[in-house]
Design a protein around this motif. Structure first.
Motif, short mmCIF file in Angstrom:
data_model
loop_
_atom_site.label_atom_id
_atom_site.label_comp_id
_atom_site.label_asym_id
_atom_site.label_seq_id
_atom_site.Cartn_x
_atom_site.Cartn_y
_atom_site.Cartn_z
N MET A 1 0.84 -1.19 0.00
CA MET A 1 0.00 0.00 0.00
C MET A 1 0.87 1.24 0.00
O MET A 1 1.88 1.31 0.68
CB MET A 1 -0.91 0.01 1.25
CG MET A 1 -1.81 1.22 1.33
SD MET A 1 -2.81 1.22 2.85
CE MET A 1 -3.74 -0.27 2.58
N ARG B 1 -5.64 3.44 -3.51
CA ARG B 1 -7.01 3.84 -3.20
C ARG B 1 -7.22 4.27 -1.75
O ARG B 1 -7.98 5.21 -1.50
CB ARG B 1 -7.98 2.72 -3.61
CG ARG B 1 -8.04 2.57 -5.12
CD ARG B 1 -8.86 1.41 -5.61
NE ARG B 1 -8.78 1.32 -7.06
CZ ARG B 1 -9.26 0.31 -7.77
NH1 ARG B 1 -9.87 -0.71 -7.17
NH2 ARG B 1 -9.13 0.31 -9.10
N CYS B 2 -6.57 3.63 -0.81
CA CYS B 2 -6.74 4.06 0.59
C CYS B 2 -6.12 5.44 0.80
O CYS B 2 -6.69 6.29 1.50
CB CYS B 2 -6.14 3.03 1.54
SG CYS B 2 -7.07 1.47 1.57
N THR B 3 -4.95 5.68 0.20
CA THR B 3 -4.35 7.01 0.26
C THR B 3 -5.27 8.04 -0.36
O THR B 3 -5.50 9.13 0.19
CB THR B 3 -3.00 7.03 -0.47
OG1 THR B 3 -2.11 6.11 0.17
CG2 THR B 3 -2.38 8.42 -0.47
N ALA C 1 -13.22 2.34 3.02
CA ALA C 1 -12.48 2.46 4.28
C ALA C 1 -12.40 1.13 5.01
O ALA C 1 -11.42 0.87 5.73
CB ALA C 1 -13.13 3.51 5.18
N CYS D 1 -9.10 -0.56 4.49
CA CYS D 1 -7.90 0.29 4.61
C CYS D 1 -7.19 0.17 5.94
O CYS D 1 -6.36 1.03 6.28
CB CYS D 1 -8.28 1.75 4.33
SG CYS D 1 -8.72 2.05 2.60
N GLN E 1 -5.44 3.09 8.35
CA GLN E 1 -5.26 4.37 7.65
C GLN E 1 -5.80 5.52 8.50
O GLN E 1 -6.91 5.46 9.02
CB GLN E 1 -6.02 4.35 6.32
CG GLN E 1 -5.93 5.64 5.53
CD GLN E 1 -4.62 5.77 4.79
OE1 GLN E 1 -4.22 4.87 4.06
NE2 GLN E 1 -3.94 6.88 4.97
#
Length: 219
Positions: A1, A175-177, A205, A208, A211
């Motif tokens: 990630m 995508r999580c960022t 989310a 993730c 995060q």
């Protein structure tokens, strides 16, 4: 990630100073939030595109009057090597990593500067009630790394004015960022989310992990 601190200054080399907040402005950073908690803090409201014009957001200005417009400032800040500039701060070479698709670019003509939350989406989500000056500040926001990002032109144009219910970066690891930076931008500017957008953010989310989201309220 991909890991990227939401409030960090973009790039390892910051060649030019970013625009300073007005004296006395309340810009103390909020405490870090889990992504789920940050999503919960976004105001809820239906969205409306009525009256939107891109020209309502004056952008690529030289807010700090140092001779470089906002596009050039972002390109200089995000280049992984010392960029080359010509007259009027026109950036002609450097090296940029487009994290949406994992592509490295050495010609600035192949890059767009993406508004993390597109101008039309910002309008839909509350900016329609702002003053022209606040919309200009939003469109040229150099005070938060999440607000503006250099990415390949094709990914920016693929995204257009879509929210995360409609578009996500093609690189899955981004995508999580991306969601964290989207949420940070909405919180920074107190922009709302409708039910469809909120559901999509919550769903993403869930995958993730730990995060976090950090942001500073806009001046």
């Amino acid at each position: 990630m991909i890991t990227k601190t939401v409030t960090a200054v973009a790039g390892a080399l910051l060649m030019l100073p970013l625009a300073a907040a007005p004296a006395g402005a309340d810009t103390a950073p909020a405490a870090p939030l889990t992504l789920a908690d940050a999503i919960d803090q976004i105001p809820s409201a239906p969205e409306s595109r009525e009256g939107y014009k891109r020209t309502s957001f004056k952008h690529w200005t030289d807010a700090d009057r140092n001779g470089c417009n906002t596009r050039s400032e972002v390109l200089i800040a995000e280049s992984r090597v010392k960029p080359t500039t010509e007259d009027r701060c026109r950036v002609v070479s450097g090296e940029w990593y487009s994290y949406y698709d994992g592509v490295t670019v050495d010609a600035p003509g192949g890059l767009d500067i993406d508004h993390m939350v597109p101008l039309a989406e910002a309008w839909d989500s509350g900016a329609s009630t702002w003053t022209a000056a606040r919309r200009e500040a939003y469109a040229n926001d150099l005070g938060a790394d999440a607000s503006l990002v250099a990415v390949t032109a094709r990914t920016n144009r693929s995204k257009a004015d879509q929210d995360p219910a409609e578009w996500l970066p093609p690189l899955a690891d981004a995508r999580c960022t991306y969601i964290a930076e989207w949420v940070a931008t909405k919180l920074r500017w107190q922009l709302a989310a409708d039910d469809t957008e909120r559901a999509a953010l919550t769903d993403i989310a869930g995958g993730c992990g730990q995060q976090e989201v950090e942001y500073e309220p806009a001046p």
